[in-house]
Structures are given as structure tokens and as C-alpha cells.
Design a protein around this motif. Sequence first.
Motif, mmCIF file in Angstrom:
data_model
loop_
_atom_site.group_PDB
_atom_site.id
_atom_site.type_symbol
_atom_site.label_atom_id
_atom_site.label_comp_id
_atom_site.label_asym_id
_atom_site.label_seq_id
_atom_site.Cartn_x
_atom_site.Cartn_y
_atom_site.Cartn_z
ATOM 1 N N LEU A 1 0.823 -1.207 0.000
ATOM 2 C CA LEU A 1 0.000 0.000 0.000
ATOM 3 C C LEU A 1 0.862 1.264 0.000
ATOM 4 C CD1 LEU A 1 -2.752 -1.220 2.470
ATOM 5 C CD2 LEU A 1 -2.993 -0.880 0.005
ATOM 6 N N LEU A 2 2.015 1.185 0.625
ATOM 7 C CA LEU A 2 2.917 2.339 0.637
ATOM 8 C C LEU A 2 3.509 2.618 -0.746
ATOM 9 C CD1 LEU A 2 4.769 1.829 4.040
ATOM 10 C CD2 LEU A 2 3.214 3.711 3.454
ATOM 11 N N VAL B 1 8.212 5.126 8.003
ATOM 12 C CA VAL B 1 6.936 4.585 8.461
ATOM 13 C C VAL B 1 7.164 3.288 9.246
ATOM 14 C CG1 VAL B 1 4.648 3.774 7.756
ATOM 15 C CG2 VAL B 1 5.803 5.529 6.399
ATOM 16 N N ASN B 2 6.602 3.208 10.439
ATOM 17 C CA ASN B 2 6.603 1.956 11.194
ATOM 18 C C ASN B 2 5.603 0.982 10.585
ATOM 19 O OD1 ASN B 2 8.386 2.870 13.179
ATOM 20 N ND2 ASN B 2 6.748 3.524 14.574
ATOM 21 N N LEU C 1 -1.846 6.991 6.268
ATOM 22 C CA LEU C 1 -1.418 7.056 4.873
ATOM 23 C C LEU C 1 -2.164 6.075 3.973
ATOM 24 C CD1 LEU C 1 2.442 7.298 5.402
ATOM 25 C CD2 LEU C 1 0.946 9.146 4.637
ATOM 26 N N THR C 2 -2.485 4.898 4.516
ATOM 27 C CA THR C 2 -3.006 3.811 3.679
ATOM 28 C C THR C 2 -4.391 3.313 4.074
ATOM 29 O OG1 THR C 2 -2.059 2.041 5.052
ATOM 30 C CG2 THR C 2 -0.625 3.008 3.352
ATOM 31 N N GLY C 3 -4.852 3.671 5.271
ATOM 32 C CA GLY C 3 -6.117 3.130 5.759
ATOM 33 C C GLY C 3 -6.003 1.710 6.262
ATOM 34 N N TYR C 4 -4.774 1.217 6.404
ATOM 35 C CA TYR C 4 -4.549 -0.191 6.761
ATOM 36 C C TYR C 4 -3.907 -0.324 8.135
ATOM 37 C CZ TYR C 4 -2.672 -4.931 6.613
ATOM 38 O OH TYR C 4 -2.373 -6.236 6.918
#
Length: 347
Positions: free
Chosen positions: A241-242, A271-272, A321-324
Motif C-alpha cells: 500500500l505504501l 513509516v513503522n 497514509l493507507t487506511g490499513y
Amino acid sequence: MAEQITKTTPRHRVFITGTAGFIGYHLAKLLLAEGHVVCGLDGMTDYYDVTLKQRRHQMLLQTPSFTAHEARLEDAETVMRLITDFAPTAIVHLAGQAGVRYSLENPRAYLESNLVGTFNVMEAARTLGVGHLLMASTSSVYGANTEMPFRETDKADTPLTFYAATKKANEAMAHSYAHLWNLPVTMFRFFTVYGPWGRPDMAPIKFAKGITERTPIDIYNHGDMYRDFTYVDDLVRGIRLLIDTPPQRPERPEDISEGDSLSPAAPWRVVNIGNSEKVRLIDFIEAIEEEVGHHAIRNFMDMQPGDVPATWADATLLHALTGYRPQTSMREGVKAFVAWYKSYYGS
């Protein structure tokens, strides 16, 4: 279940370093299932069983959209040629010398692979003007930090191993390239990844092997440790997704949202990717015991040099950022991992 490619979904050409490795294999598998085109590079080093690496590549090569090359990251000419010939829309750099404890024995391997090799990948990305470069870092960069959960905006200036130091250096190197060349870069920090097709030098396989064969397993710090165990499928879904979320250089620093690690000076972000749950090491071992069917012979030991008592990710930025959010519980993940272990190793 892989998401289906639609008319509005971009079809990526992704160059992945380390596709014969644990995480690289799973990421390539996910991307291929979605219909993307993947080119893999792996050095096939003998840090652990090469047969396992070969099996991973063999499975990926069953998909026509996958091609693979064997070369070392330190070979700048070959890295440049392979990436140039493939002309990727994104590069995911996962290869490198892994293992926290091995960096105490052979630090030069980390210097050559993680610093020189990463430089070669960045040079290729810069030369081609790749749309998005994503690179693996590690939760180990948080080092001696004690405030948890770890946040990307926290300072990470106290690495406790040379492995962690090389990954922190990669983040800094990438930031300079993002600033100088306007190259979008996302660094992701992993948290104790486990699952099928894992590396045999990692604790989960050592635990499964010892419990299955009824031989002692080493438990450091007398079991008083906590880890943010992250199932590999959750990890690679986050990376996937990133890929679609390249950072953009902000026009003004005040435009950066609170909690966002986006650089004020470059299209660069860290990003973690973690499960955001602190799990006691003993509980993880007991979950493996339950799936294997008998108890471990426990050899309690002192803390290893460079190790930390706990890791715990704040994955709020990943979700923003991704909704995940990673969603596999430790029990679910261990069940799938042990099932694979029994199947692969014939236990």
C-alpha cells in the motif's frame, strides 16, 4: 486474499532486491497475485541455508510476470544494468545483511552490503528517476529509546548494534538523495517479523525446531522481554500500500500533519510497520508449544549484547497514509507459522 487489479489500479513494474529472502519472497508473491510485473535480485549468500532461498525463487518463477537475477548488491555495474534494463516504476530495496547478533561477529558484511550495496541501489534509482524508492529499515534504530510505543517522529540517535547503525545510516543517505534529486523515498521500520518461509536464524524457527525436536531453546533475559510480533502477510500488505503513497516535498513545513515523519526538506518519510501490540516472549513461546503439542526445554540466559528488553510500534502513520492496520493476531500467526514449519521440515 489479494486485491484484484481494476481498470483504475496502476499496473506497477517493481524491482525488488532480496526476492529469495523471507520478506522479499512474500512481497513479490503478493504483487504477482495482483497482476504486477516483478523483477527480483538476490545475492544468494550462504548466511543461511541457500536451499531455502532457492525454493522461494522457484515458487515465484512459476509466474510468468516474475524474472530473477543472481548478483551481489556490491556489484554496482550489474545493479545499475539490471535496474536500467527493467525500467521499474518503483524499487523496493529489502536485500542486505540481516541479523542483529551476527553484526557482532562480522560487522564488515554489514558495511559492504548495507552501506555500499544500498548506495548502489540509490544511484540506480537516481539515474533512472524512479517514481518511488522504498527501503527497509528496522525497529532496531530506536536503540536505547525507552518511551513506547515507538513513533517515527522520535529521535533515533542511539543504535545499540552495528546492524542498527547501518540501517540508520541508510535512512540518512536516502534523505540526502531525496533532497538533492527530488527522489521520493519511503523508509519502513520492521518490528519482529515472523511467518511461513522465515529465516532459520530467527527466533521463531529456532523455537519451533527446539520444541519439536525436544532440545533446549535459549530464552534471553530470562524471558523478561516484549516484542511487537508482526505477521509477514501484514507486513508486505503495508509495503504494498505504501508503494502507491510516494511522499511529496512539502511547500511549507507547517503543512506537515502532526505525527507525520515527512521531511520539511525532501520527499522523504519513515513509516513503522508493526502489529502495535506488545507480546511477552514467554507467551509467544507458549503459543508455539500449544501448536507443536508439547513443552519446550527452556534454557534461560542473560540479555545478549545489543539487545533491548522491548519493542512496540505506533503504526498510526501507516493507517493515516493507507487506511490499513496489521490485523493478524499472534495466535493466528503462530498457528499458520507452525503449520508451515511442520509441512516444510517434515515434523
